[in-house]
Enzyme design. Structure first.
Site, PDB file in Angstrom:
ATOM      1  N   ASP A  18      -5.179  11.954  -6.787  1.00  0.00           N
ATOM      2  CA  ASP A  18      -6.178  10.925  -6.989  1.00  0.00           C
ATOM      3  C   ASP A  18      -7.529  11.608  -6.737  1.00  0.00           C
ATOM      4  OD1 ASP A  18      -7.292   8.204  -7.152  1.00  0.00           O
ATOM      5  OD2 ASP A  18      -7.599   8.424  -4.999  1.00  0.00           O
ATOM      6  N   ASP A  60     -11.193   9.806  -5.922  1.00  0.00           N
ATOM      7  CA  ASP A  60     -12.030   9.200  -4.883  1.00  0.00           C
ATOM      8  C   ASP A  60     -11.238   8.921  -3.610  1.00  0.00           C
ATOM      9  OD1 ASP A  60     -14.584   8.881  -6.301  1.00  0.00           O
ATOM     10  OD2 ASP A  60     -13.446   7.554  -7.613  1.00  0.00           O
ATOM     11  N   ASP A  72      -4.814   8.303  -1.398  1.00  0.00           N
ATOM     12  CA  ASP A  72      -5.378   7.685  -0.194  1.00  0.00           C
ATOM     13  C   ASP A  72      -5.180   6.177  -0.162  1.00  0.00           C
ATOM     14  OD1 ASP A  72      -8.754   6.719  -0.786  1.00  0.00           O
ATOM     15  OD2 ASP A  72      -7.341   7.358  -2.319  1.00  0.00           O
TER      16      ASP A  72
END
Length: 196
Positions: free
Chosen positions: A16, A18, A172
């Site tokens: 991922d 961000d 995250d």
């Protein structure tokens, strides 16, 4: 320090962007706050993190519904993205993830799999000098069903020619972890800023 990998030999590393490669979530939150302020919309920080990984347009639609607002989705989203990109100079990489990128680069194929637009991902990776490390970018424009659907991660595996069962995902958000698991992939959960 490297984040621990699950056991196994992996054909590909899928990241991922961000909050995973880039420690950009605080910059995103400031951009959201500024873009929403002119409409009187409230977006508490705990909800911002809980909704991490959702498409920005969906967030604006839900905020409109919850707060009885009529924010123009495309205009607010465009303004938010512009504010985010103007704050990119302050963004740093996420420790533990950057070390994996350095350690495995040129040995294991990489892809970025993001809910953000290609422009946003490209700007973020360019700001960190990492764009050249990722030959495959799977962004919001590249799939129909966003995370937690497995489609974004399965698309990246297909583009890299990797068996999904031999891919490891760095994520995250809970939606991202669910997407990785639904794709049959191993996953490394990247801790949020306050736990690093």
């Amino acid at each position: 320090m490297l984040l621990p990998l699950p056991p196994g030999e992996f054909q590909a590393y899928l990241f991922d962007c961000d909050g995973t490669i880039t420690d950009s979530m605080p910059v995103h939150y400031r951009a959201w706050q500024e873009a929403l302020a002119e409409w009187g919309a409230d977006f508490p920080e705990d909800l911002f993190y809980a909704w991490g990984g959702r498409p920005a347009a969906d967030i604006i639609v839900d905020l409109n519904a919850r707060q009885g607002l009529a924010m123009p989705v495309a205009a607010v989203n465009e303004h938010r993205e512009s504010l985010f990109q103007s704050g990119l100079a302050t963004v740093r990489g996420v420790p533990g993830v950057l070390e994996h990128i350095e350690e495995a680069y040129d040995r294991v194929p990489f892809a970025v799999v993001s809910g953000s637009t290609r422009d946003s991902v490209t700007a973020s990776l360019t700001a960190l000098g990492l764009l050249d490390r990722f030959p495959v970018l799977v962004c919001a424009e590249d799939y129909t069903n966003p995370k937690p659907d497995p489609e974004p991660y399965l698309t990246a595996a297909r583009l890299l020619g990797a068996d999904p069962a031999r891919c490891v995902v760095f994520e995250d958000t809970e939606l991202g972890v669910q997407a990785a698991e639904a794709a049959g992939m191993a996953c490394v959960k990247v801790p949020p800023p306050w736990d690093r």
